[in-house]
Design an enzyme around this catalytic site. Structure first.
Site, PDB file in Angstrom:
ATOM      1  N   GLN A   1      -9.751  -0.721   7.700  1.00  0.00           N
ATOM      2  CA  GLN A   1     -11.026  -0.593   7.351  1.00  0.00           C
ATOM      3  C   GLN A   1     -11.982  -1.972   7.962  1.00  0.00           C
ATOM      4  O   GLN A   1     -13.239  -1.402   8.299  1.00  0.00           O
ATOM      5  CB  GLN A   1     -10.874  -1.281   5.757  1.00  0.00           C
ATOM      6  CG  GLN A   1     -12.480  -0.840   5.280  1.00  0.00           C
ATOM      7  CD  GLN A   1     -12.499  -1.266   3.710  1.00  0.00           C
ATOM      8  OE1 GLN A   1     -11.440  -1.373   3.029  1.00  0.00           O
ATOM      9  NE2 GLN A   1     -13.448  -1.391   3.096  1.00  0.00           N
TER      10      GLN A   1
ATOM     11  N   SER B   1       0.842  -1.254  -0.082  1.00  0.00           N
ATOM     12  CA  SER B   1       0.045  -0.309  -0.246  1.00  0.00           C
ATOM     13  C   SER B   1       0.853   1.342  -0.253  1.00  0.00           C
ATOM     14  O   SER B   1       1.885   1.399   0.693  1.00  0.00           O
ATOM     15  CB  SER B   1      -0.910   0.167   1.328  1.00  0.00           C
ATOM     16  OG  SER B   1      -1.766  -1.132   1.305  1.00  0.00           O
ATOM     17  N   ILE B   2       0.439   2.228  -0.718  1.00  0.00           N
ATOM     18  CA  ILE B   2       1.037   3.574  -0.646  1.00  0.00           C
ATOM     19  C   ILE B   2       1.370   4.098   0.652  1.00  0.00           C
ATOM     20  O   ILE B   2       2.129   4.702   1.030  1.00  0.00           O
ATOM     21  CB  ILE B   2       0.589   4.576  -1.880  1.00  0.00           C
ATOM     22  CG1 ILE B   2       0.684   3.932  -2.997  1.00  0.00           C
ATOM     23  CG2 ILE B   2       0.944   5.798  -1.545  1.00  0.00           C
ATOM     24  CD1 ILE B   2       0.058   4.919  -4.206  1.00  0.00           C
TER      25      ILE B   2
ATOM     26  N   TYR C   1     -10.707   4.333 -15.774  1.00  0.00           N
ATOM     27  CA  TYR C   1     -10.674   4.949 -14.580  1.00  0.00           C
ATOM     28  C   TYR C   1     -12.136   5.575 -14.150  1.00  0.00           C
ATOM     29  O   TYR C   1     -12.512   5.679 -13.131  1.00  0.00           O
ATOM     30  CB  TYR C   1      -9.641   6.337 -14.488  1.00  0.00           C
ATOM     31  CG  TYR C   1      -9.082   6.261 -13.182  1.00  0.00           C
ATOM     32  CD1 TYR C   1      -8.608   5.100 -12.287  1.00  0.00           C
ATOM     33  CD2 TYR C   1      -9.117   7.605 -12.503  1.00  0.00           C
ATOM     34  CE1 TYR C   1      -7.868   5.557 -11.161  1.00  0.00           C
ATOM     35  CE2 TYR C   1      -8.546   8.059 -11.505  1.00  0.00           C
ATOM     36  CZ  TYR C   1      -8.049   6.811 -10.755  1.00  0.00           C
ATOM     37  OH  TYR C   1      -7.590   7.098  -9.397  1.00  0.00           O
TER      38      TYR C   1
ATOM     39  N   LEU D   1      -3.442  -3.306  -4.586  1.00  0.00           N
ATOM     40  CA  LEU D   1      -4.535  -4.022  -4.676  1.00  0.00           C
ATOM     41  C   LEU D   1      -5.543  -2.998  -5.368  1.00  0.00           C
ATOM     42  O   LEU D   1      -6.213  -3.282  -6.383  1.00  0.00           O
ATOM     43  CB  LEU D   1      -5.299  -3.952  -3.185  1.00  0.00           C
ATOM     44  CG  LEU D   1      -4.692  -5.507  -2.537  1.00  0.00           C
ATOM     45  CD1 LEU D   1      -5.301  -5.538  -1.377  1.00  0.00           C
ATOM     46  CD2 LEU D   1      -5.281  -6.625  -3.350  1.00  0.00           C
ATOM     47  N   ALA D   2      -5.714  -1.766  -4.801  1.00  0.00           N
ATOM     48  CA  ALA D   2      -6.510  -0.694  -5.483  1.00  0.00           C
ATOM     49  C   ALA D   2      -6.226  -0.689  -7.000  1.00  0.00           C
ATOM     50  O   ALA D   2      -6.985  -0.620  -7.909  1.00  0.00           O
ATOM     51  CB  ALA D   2      -6.467   0.359  -4.782  1.00  0.00           C
TER      52      ALA D   2
ATOM     53  N   ASP E   1     -14.028   2.452   8.973  1.00  0.00           N
ATOM     54  CA  ASP E   1     -14.845   2.166   7.697  1.00  0.00           C
ATOM     55  C   ASP E   1     -15.635   3.613   7.564  1.00  0.00           C
ATOM     56  O   ASP E   1     -16.285   3.854   7.981  1.00  0.00           O
ATOM     57  CB  ASP E   1     -15.777   1.033   7.871  1.00  0.00           C
ATOM     58  CG  ASP E   1     -16.431   0.676   6.380  1.00  0.00           C
ATOM     59  OD1 ASP E   1     -16.542   1.667   5.416  1.00  0.00           O
ATOM     60  OD2 ASP E   1     -17.030  -0.250   6.071  1.00  0.00           O
TER      61      ASP E   1
ATOM     62  N   LYS F   1     -11.752  11.624  -8.068  1.00  0.00           N
ATOM     63  CA  LYS F   1     -10.230  12.257  -7.940  1.00  0.00           C
ATOM     64  C   LYS F   1     -10.553  13.654  -8.352  1.00  0.00           C
ATOM     65  O   LYS F   1      -9.661  14.542  -7.553  1.00  0.00           O
ATOM     66  CB  LYS F   1      -9.263  11.618  -8.537  1.00  0.00           C
ATOM     67  CG  LYS F   1      -8.853  10.182  -8.078  1.00  0.00           C
ATOM     68  CD  LYS F   1      -8.381  10.209  -6.729  1.00  0.00           C
ATOM     69  CE  LYS F   1      -7.768   8.678  -6.353  1.00  0.00           C
ATOM     70  NZ  LYS F   1      -7.800   8.400  -4.912  1.00  0.00           N
TER      71      LYS F   1
HETATM   72  P1  NAD Z   1      -4.559  -0.205  -1.620  1.00  0.00           P
HETATM   73  O1  NAD Z   1      -5.507  -0.995  -2.004  1.00  0.00           O
HETATM   74  O2  NAD Z   1      -3.367  -0.656  -0.966  1.00  0.00           O
HETATM   75  O3  NAD Z   1      -5.100   1.049  -0.523  1.00  0.00           O
HETATM   76  C1  NAD Z   1      -6.407   1.450  -0.763  1.00  0.00           C
HETATM   77  C2  NAD Z   1      -6.874   1.564   0.819  1.00  0.00           C
HETATM   78  O4  NAD Z   1      -8.336   1.982   0.697  1.00  0.00           O
HETATM   79  C3  NAD Z   1      -7.172   0.124   1.686  1.00  0.00           C
HETATM   80  O5  NAD Z   1      -6.285   0.210   2.807  1.00  0.00           O
HETATM   81  C4  NAD Z   1      -8.713  -0.117   2.010  1.00  0.00           C
HETATM   82  O6  NAD Z   1      -8.799  -0.536   3.026  1.00  0.00           O
HETATM   83  C5  NAD Z   1      -8.888   1.533   2.154  1.00  0.00           C
HETATM   84  N1  NAD Z   1     -10.192   1.621   1.655  1.00  0.00           N
HETATM   85  C6  NAD Z   1     -11.200   1.347   0.820  1.00  0.00           C
HETATM   86  N2  NAD Z   1     -12.414   1.662   1.342  1.00  0.00           N
HETATM   87  C7  NAD Z   1     -12.440   1.806   2.441  1.00  0.00           C
HETATM   88  C8  NAD Z   1     -13.277   2.134   3.367  1.00  0.00           C
HETATM   89  N3  NAD Z   1     -14.564   2.146   3.101  1.00  0.00           N
HETATM   90  N4  NAD Z   1     -13.189   2.646   4.590  1.00  0.00           N
HETATM   91  C9  NAD Z   1     -11.857   2.737   4.953  1.00  0.00           C
HETATM   92  N5  NAD Z   1     -10.806   2.503   4.009  1.00  0.00           N
HETATM   93  C10 NAD Z   1     -11.091   2.027   2.831  1.00  0.00           C
HETATM   94  O7  NAD Z   1      -4.091   0.745  -2.979  1.00  0.00           O
HETATM   95  P2  NAD Z   1      -3.256   2.040  -2.922  1.00  0.00           P
HETATM   96  O8  NAD Z   1      -3.004   2.123  -4.340  1.00  0.00           O
HETATM   97  O9  NAD Z   1      -2.063   2.253  -1.969  1.00  0.00           O
HETATM   98  O10 NAD Z   1      -4.369   3.273  -2.696  1.00  0.00           O
HETATM   99  C11 NAD Z   1      -3.905   4.240  -1.884  1.00  0.00           C
HETATM  100  C12 NAD Z   1      -4.463   5.703  -2.572  1.00  0.00           C
HETATM  101  O11 NAD Z   1      -3.561   5.789  -3.477  1.00  0.00           O
HETATM  102  C13 NAD Z   1      -5.905   5.450  -3.122  1.00  0.00           C
HETATM  103  O12 NAD Z   1      -6.526   7.002  -2.858  1.00  0.00           O
HETATM  104  C14 NAD Z   1      -5.602   5.476  -4.451  1.00  0.00           C
HETATM  105  O13 NAD Z   1      -6.665   5.841  -5.301  1.00  0.00           O
HETATM  106  C15 NAD Z   1      -4.355   6.347  -4.582  1.00  0.00           C
HETATM  107  N6  NAD Z   1      -3.454   6.133  -5.966  1.00  0.00           N
HETATM  108  C16 NAD Z   1      -3.217   4.915  -6.270  1.00  0.00           C
HETATM  109  C17 NAD Z   1      -2.354   4.959  -7.311  1.00  0.00           C
HETATM  110  C18 NAD Z   1      -1.777   3.386  -7.780  1.00  0.00           C
HETATM  111  O14 NAD Z   1      -1.345   3.143  -8.908  1.00  0.00           O
HETATM  112  N7  NAD Z   1      -1.913   2.541  -6.986  1.00  0.00           N
HETATM  113  C19 NAD Z   1      -1.982   5.890  -8.076  1.00  0.00           C
HETATM  114  C20 NAD Z   1      -2.612   7.303  -7.730  1.00  0.00           C
HETATM  115  C21 NAD Z   1      -3.230   7.190  -6.642  1.00  0.00           C
END
Ligand code: NAD
Length: 262
Positions: free
Chosen positions: A40, A19-20, A156, A195-196, A64, A163
């Protein structure tokens, strides 16, 4: 480096070690911050708790954001251990996977509403709930965006709309919180394998295209996004608010990609 020595940071959005949010948390912990994490649900608690421990944190709180009052309850729980928060990382997003493919035109009312609630409105709620813990000392709130907010990227869809609204929220929140010396910014990361990220149909094509055409000829990794997170969490960015900061190897600047070298 002890840029964050004695600072308290709340990290929201760790699902696993890819995760980021975890990348940012690692750098903040290394810089001396005390961290608290939300998770979550119970399933994710089992992953988040050991990861928190690796960064010296035993403070994990359920949250959540789709549940009304969920963020306030999490803050009430946190208040039993902390009376001050110096920075907040919001890295939460969700949309129904079945609508991260095909035409945006077919976005359902239900998915539109829940995607906006989780991926956008939660930042506003979080900022409001964190304010009493931040207003006497200032600090930093950061969220995560993506280029799909203002350019078209395949599949997207509703997440691009969410976003775009998230980036607008950053600017409005930056005004409201500026008077408390609280900065609000977004990091717009290039594609990172998480994952996301994997939920978006055709993610591999986007990943490869970005990699091939970014000015640095590569996508950022979570470590690089993490370092930018450290910049926003710390006083290094004390003069910056309301910004969308690209960590994408310069990909967002490309109009027409360079022809392939002979
Ligand atoms: P990730 O799947 O690791 O993290 C997403 C997180 O969102 C998870 O921890 C999940 O539990 C949480 N989440 C979702 N629904 C929720 C809810 N109802 N309540 C609480 N938490 C909830 O993926 P990631 O890529 O690390 O995503 C983190 C952020 O970075 C997101 O906003 C994503 O859009 C953004 N982002 C990701 C990328 C990429 O390429 N992965 C690029 C730009 C931005």
């Amino acid at each position: 480096m002890s840029l964050l020595a004695g600072k308290n940071g709340l990290i929201m959005g760790v699902a696993n070690d890819h995760s980021i949010a975890y990348g940012i948390a690692q750098h903040c912990a290394k810089a001396g911050a005390n961290l608290a994490f939300t998770y979550q649900n119970d399933m994710l608690a089992k992953r988040v708790q050991p990861l928190a421990e690796t960064l010296g944190s035993e403070l994990t709180v359920p949250c959540d954001v789709s549940v009304e009052g969920g963020i306030d309850t999490a803050m009430d729980t946190l208040a039993k251990s902390w009376n001050q928060i110096d920075f907040v990382v919001h890295a939460v997003a969700f949309a129904d996977k079945s609508e991260l493919r095909g035409a945006y035109l077919n976005t359902s009312r239900e998915n539109f509403t829940s995607s906006m609630m989780v991926s956008c409105y939660s930042l506003t709620e979080l900022a409001r709930a964190a304010l009493p813990f931040m207003k006497d000392n200032g600090g930093s709130i950061m969220t995560m965006s993506y280029l799909g907010a203002n350019r078209i990227t395949p599949n997207y869809n509703v997440m691009g709309v969410a976003k775009a609204a998230l980036e607008a929220s950053v600017r409005y929140l930056a005004v409201d919180l500026g008077r408390y010396n609280i900065r609000v910014n977004a990091i717009s990361a290039g594609p990172v394998k998480t994952l996301a990220g994997a939920a978006i149909s055709g993610a591999r094509h986007v990943y490869r295209h970005s990699e091939q055409n970014a000015l640095l000829n590569r996508n950022p990794d979570m470590d690089e996004v993490g370092r930018s997170g450290l910049y926003f969490a710390s006083d290094l960015s004390s003069g910056v608010s309301g910004e969308v900061h690209y960590v994408d190897g310069g990909y967002n600047l490309i109009g027409v990609p360079q022809p392939e070298a002979d």
